[in-house]
Each structure stands twice: as structure tokens, then as C-alpha cells.
Design a protein around this motif. Structure first.
Motif: not given
Length: 161
Positions: A15, A122-123, A140, A142-144, A147
Motif C-alpha cells: 500500500l 500512514a504507510t 493480517d 490487509g492494512s499493508l 488484497s
């Protein structure tokens, strides 16, 4: 600016990469994502898989193209009529390294500029290595990562002997 190149190995795309690509797409009419063959690294995903993951992750963006490459980045940029390279920096270590690369690329291609984009808070902590490590330990991601990366990592895991 007409064309910029955002190079990387993208093993896998994160991300953080997507954020930088999105921001670059607002700066230039065309963004070329140059997915590198890096002989000094042993990638988890092959070149085609990495290109496919990046392509799927940026499908919502217009004016962005994914192209595999090997060789000198300065030559690749010249071949594609790019005016600048986009490089993300997460901190001072990245900045020092990218400054050195920018100077080398300027010698090799005097018309080529390098634009350093600071990572968003944030990233900024995300790297491909972090994504793979978190996944390896059943975390998880999902925030890195997108999908499609989780699906690809699951498929890699299932393919192990």
C-alpha cells in the motif's frame, strides 16, 4: 510533466507503493511502473507475477502503465521519453541512498530528473519485507498490501512442497 518512471522490485507491491503511484499520477500525464529484474535479490514472486500484482493493484488509475525492465534505469527512462524518476523515501537512510542514485542517473542521462516523495505517515513503515514477514507469521496484511497480494501469498504457501 509528461512522463515519469517509478522503478522498483515490487516483491510484492504494498500500500506504500500504491500511495506513491497514486501521488505520482497526479504529477504527470503518464506514470510507468518499471518492475525491475534485480539479480542481487532472490524474489518470492517471479517478474510476471510481480507485474500482474502491480497491474491489478493500480487498475483504478488512469495513465499508469506497468513495464518489466532490466539494465540501467537511466537508459530505460530515455527509451520511454521520461522526464523524471519518482522515488519514495521513508527516512534519512533512504534519502542518502536515493541522492546517490539520482546523481548517478543524472550522469548517465543528463536530461533525467529525480523527484523524491516522502512516504505518508500512514504507510511509511511498510516494506515488501514487512508484508512477507507479517504474512509468514499469520498476521493480517490487509492494512499493508492490496488484497490481491494476500491471495498471491496464500497461493505461494499452498504451492510449497
Amino acid at each position: 510533466m509528461k512522463t515519469v518512471v517509478f522503478p522498483g522490485s515490487f516483491d510484492p507491491v504494498t500500500l506504500g507503493h500504491i500511495d506513491l503511484i497514486t501521488r505520482a499520477s497526479k504529477l504527470a500525464a503518464k506514470v510507468i511502473i518499471a518492475v525491475a529484474v534485480n539479480t542481487s535479490k532472490k524474489p518470492l514472486f517471479n517478474l510476471t507475477e510481480r507485474c500482474d500484482l502491480v497491474s491489478e493493484s493500480i487498475a483504478h488509475l488512469s495513465g499508469v502503465e506497468v513495464i518489466p525492465f532490466s539494465g540501467l534505469l537511466a537508459d530505460f527512462a530515455k527509451e520511454h521519453n521520461a522526464q523524471a524518476l519518482i522515488r519514495g523515501i521513508r527516512g534519512s537512510t533512504d534519502a542518502d541512498y536515493e541522492l546517490q542514485l539520482a546523481q548517478v542517473n543524472k550522469v548517465l542521462n543528463p536530461e533525467l530528473e529525480t523527484l523524491l516523495l516522502p512516504a505518508n505517515a500512514a504507510t511509511g513503515f511498510i516494506s515488501s519485507t514487512v508484508v512477507k514477514e507479517v504474512f509468514k507469521h499469520d498476521g493480517d496484511i490487509g492494512s499493508l498490501a492490496p488484497s490481491c497480494v494476500k491471495e498471491a501469498l496464500l497461493n505461494k504457501q499452498l504451492q510449497r512442497p
